[in-house]
Design an enzyme around this catalytic site. Structure first.
Site, PDB file in Angstrom:
ATOM      1  N   TYR A   7       7.316   3.642  -9.011  1.00  0.00           N
ATOM      2  CA  TYR A   7       7.739   4.830  -9.526  1.00  0.00           C
ATOM      3  C   TYR A   7       9.297   3.913 -10.506  1.00  0.00           C
ATOM      4  O   TYR A   7      10.392   4.048 -10.495  1.00  0.00           O
ATOM      5  CB  TYR A   7       8.213   5.601  -9.604  1.00  0.00           C
ATOM      6  N   HIS A  32       1.060  -1.620   0.142  1.00  0.00           N
ATOM      7  CA  HIS A  32       0.233   0.297   0.210  1.00  0.00           C
ATOM      8  C   HIS A  32       0.861   1.237   0.082  1.00  0.00           C
ATOM      9  O   HIS A  32       1.939   1.751   1.033  1.00  0.00           O
ATOM     10  CB  HIS A  32      -1.000  -0.087   1.073  1.00  0.00           C
ATOM     11  N   ARG A  56       4.024  17.914  -3.298  1.00  0.00           N
ATOM     12  CA  ARG A  56       3.671  16.273  -3.520  1.00  0.00           C
ATOM     13  C   ARG A  56       3.286  15.729  -2.008  1.00  0.00           C
ATOM     14  O   ARG A  56       5.026  15.611  -1.933  1.00  0.00           O
ATOM     15  CB  ARG A  56       4.502  16.165  -4.754  1.00  0.00           C
ATOM     16  N   HIS A  94      -7.922   8.110  -3.681  1.00  0.00           N
ATOM     17  CA  HIS A  94      -8.746   6.680  -3.867  1.00  0.00           C
ATOM     18  C   HIS A  94      -9.726   6.278  -4.889  1.00  0.00           C
ATOM     19  O   HIS A  94     -10.244   5.624  -5.133  1.00  0.00           O
ATOM     20  CB  HIS A  94      -8.648   6.128  -2.816  1.00  0.00           C
ATOM     21  N   CYS A 148       8.434  15.862 -10.418  1.00  0.00           N
ATOM     22  CA  CYS A 148       7.806  14.480 -10.019  1.00  0.00           C
ATOM     23  C   CYS A 148       7.900  13.374 -11.596  1.00  0.00           C
ATOM     24  O   CYS A 148       7.588  14.076 -12.811  1.00  0.00           O
ATOM     25  CB  CYS A 148       6.041  14.506  -9.875  1.00  0.00           C
TER      26      CYS A 148
END
Length: 623
Positions: free
Chosen positions: A437, A152, A253, A176, A303
């Protein structure tokens, strides 16, 4: 055979009298397994045959042709005594009262349709955060999240909802509420909430405390992508205005809420350093400031999803925050070198050892990431533990009281609110390092997360951040020679270009007609503000050119497309389209940046301001 089970099976048998397909399924479930050891039996075998099928005559041979599939379904031999006993038990327990329910209850009308067991809320509550198998409820479904907790993105934060409904948390963590997240959650469904515990189709929800209530107030100029957690990009106009992005409009972020550290206690904040041999040494922020030499570096943070919206728009759907061009900013960072602190903690910089391959960082809010040891101890890598940003203490949104800054790398490695550093033989085990990522091929779904390494050094990119219309006369000189003047309209285009790994931007190419004709933009010299061993910052650029003549299309519109691409000192350049670099997560969207420009609107702006020599920003530019 327990009474509750028998009662349920008996009810089902009574319901399926006219449904031979279901009847066969019941018999198949009662069938004796072929894997059981052989045993002696004095009962003769029999085969079940639905009553509506014709019986074969004892004197007639069986037909040679293959029976239809529907008529060919049979149950394997079952000892008749066992079958008779089972049938008696089933039918006599149809009206048997149910005194307890250790097993899932399956008596909803739609139970046959989804084959999911029903659970009472009392049983679900037993699967709380401390249980071996935590469960959560969303809408009316029950999910076993045991295997998901480690993957998670919010770490163990999800356990706050264990034993109850997760909806109230998703009302707060609105990020979400996407189909992508639902598809992940659906992999862990184990049942449904019993209908007796539902109110309007959902279980009742208890009020919870909002963990974001203490978040800092943000500048209204930021373009918010999500509110909770806050994810907001720098407005395009602010990107063009200055080399250093002001702290107030530096893009934000966050993966969770912002930790609270009292300013008076900031210097007491501790960071533990753990070496491969298990030795741990802890430093306070105050000790780091007092004992180690200060170091400054000017660096971009970007990002990995910057310009993801471009990839979505030009190719197809991507999963992730739909950033435009503002998930990037540049600042002056001040702190102490990470390599100095690691050396003081006992790590040999000359020979870190075979077990020292990665440096892991953990933050107060549970976020974690890592970088290779080579980047951490490189004397020209400028990796620092930063306390200040643009000559001011770090704002809370940006890591107060201390964060990691890894120049030239994806900002996901620049962990905020850092409180633990581990030198390890493996990379961080968090999902942000092992899964989130990464970049897959255009045809790949990203199921094998171990197939590719985590994103570290960023590739080259560029973007248009502002266009302005400038009235002029034909006699004026411009960057571009007029090829097809449109009432002598001159447009000024501004933007940024950046390449990771300390590579400097050498050239920015721009086209005002969709890539048919090209020219070079002027690179702005901001070198006096640069700090660091390499070029860790962006290059701002500006261009002026005459708008091309554009004829009206079938819809009566007259538009052209501005295009920009950049090249760095290693002659890396951007791909032409996002189609070739498409990935489902939408990471590293670095193709040529394209912006549509409405020439008719531009003419209107000029006519309204034909006696004004000021440049007018075109608000009709489309991102």
């Amino acid at each position: 055979m327990s009474a509750p089970f028998c009662r349920q099976a008996g009810q089902r048998l009574r319901k399926i009298g006219s449904q031979p397909q279901h009847a066969r399924q019941i018999w198949q479930r009662l069938e004796t397994s072929r894997t059981l050891p052989p045993h002696r039996s004095f009962s003769r075998p029999f085969s079940f045959q639905p009553a509506h099928l014709p019986r074969q005559s004892a004197t007639q041979p069986a037909p040679t042709q293959k029976p239809a599939p529907e008529a060919n379904l049979r149950v394997q031999p079952l000892p008749i005594l066992a079958a008779g006993t089972a049938l008696l038990t089933l039918f006599f327990t149809v009206s048997w009262p149910t005194f307890h329910a250790e097993s899932p209850i399956v008596d909803d009308d739609d139970a046959d349709a989804d084959n999911l067991p029903r659970y009472r809320l009392a049983e679900i509550k037993e699967h709380h955060s401390k249980s071996d198998r935590p469960w959560v409820v969303y809408e009316n479904k029950v999910y076993d999240i045991t295997e998901w907790v480690g993957a998670h993105p919010g770490g163990e934060v999800i356990l706050r909802a264990a034993g109850g409904s997760i909806e109230q948390y998703w009302d707060i963590f609105a990020i979400h509420k996407t189909q992508y997240v639902r598809e992940i959650l659906d992999q862990y469904v184990v049942g449904k909430v019993h209908s007796d515990d539902l109110v309007n189709g959902r279980p009742p929800q208890d009020a919870i405390d909002d963990p974001f209530v203490s978040d800092p107030k943000r500048d209204e100029r930021l373009r918010k992508i999500t509110e909770k957690p806050c994810n907001a990009e720098t407005p395009a106009s602010a990107l063009a205005e200055s080399f250093l992005t002001p702290n107030e409009t530096f893009y934000v972020r966050n993966h969770m809420w912002v930790p609270v550290t009292d300013e008076a206690e900031a210097n007491a904040h501790g960071i533990s350093i753990e070496l491969p041999d298990g030795e741990v040494k802890t430093y306070s922020v105050g000790e780091l400031k007092a004992r180690f030499k200060k170091h400054s570096v000017t660096a971009v943070l970007q990002c990995s999803g910057n310009r993801r919206n471009d990839m979505t728009k030009h190719v197809k759907k991507t999963n992730g925050l739909q950033w435009t061009v503002g998930a990037i900013s540049c600042a002056k960072w001040e702190g102490v070198r990470l390599r100095d602190v690691l050396a003081d903690a006992g790590l040999s910089l000359a020979d870190p050892g075979e077990d020292a391959k990665h440096v892991q960082f953990s933050g107060l809010e549970a976020y974690g990431a890592s970088i290779p040891i080579e980047a951490a101890i490189d004397p020209r890598g400028d990796v620092i533990l930063a306390f200040n940003m643009n000559d001011k203490p770090l704002p809370r949104d940006h890591g107060f009281p201390v964060r990691v800054v890894v120049p030239g790398h994806v900002a996901a490695r620049a962990v905020k609110w850092v409180n633990k550093i581990v030198v390890s033989d493996e990379e961080s085990t968090t999902t942000w390092q092992r899964k989130d990522y990464k970049c897959f091929g255009p045809n790949e779904r990203g199921d094998d997360w171990d197939k590719y390494p985590a994103i570290q050094v960023m590739p080259i990119t560029s973007a248009i951040t502002r266009t302005r219309l400038k009235p002029t006369t034909a006699s004026e000189n411009h960057t571009q020679e007029p090829r097809a003047a449109a009432n002598n309209q001159v447009v000024q285009v501004e933007g940024y270009a950046y390449s990771g790994g300390g590579r400097e931007i050498q050239r920015v190419d721009i086209s005002l007609d969709g890539g048919v004709n090209w020219d070079q933009a002027k690179l702005i010299d901001d070198s006096q503000q640069e700090r660091g061993a390499r070029t860790w910052c962006w290059k701002r650029w500006v261009y002026e050119g005459v708008l091309p003549q554009v004829k009206d299309d079938a819809q009566g519109e007259a538009k052209t497309t501005f295009v920009v691409k950049a090249t760095d000192d290693a002659y890396n350049t951007q791909p032409e389209s996002h189609k070739s670099i498409y990935n489902l997560r939408g990471n590293l969207a670095t193709a040529w940046h394209r912006v549509d420009f409405d020439c008719k609107t531009s003419e209107l702006l000029k006519r309204e301001n034909n006696n004004d020599n000021r440049m007018n920003e075109c608000e009709r530019m489309k991102e």
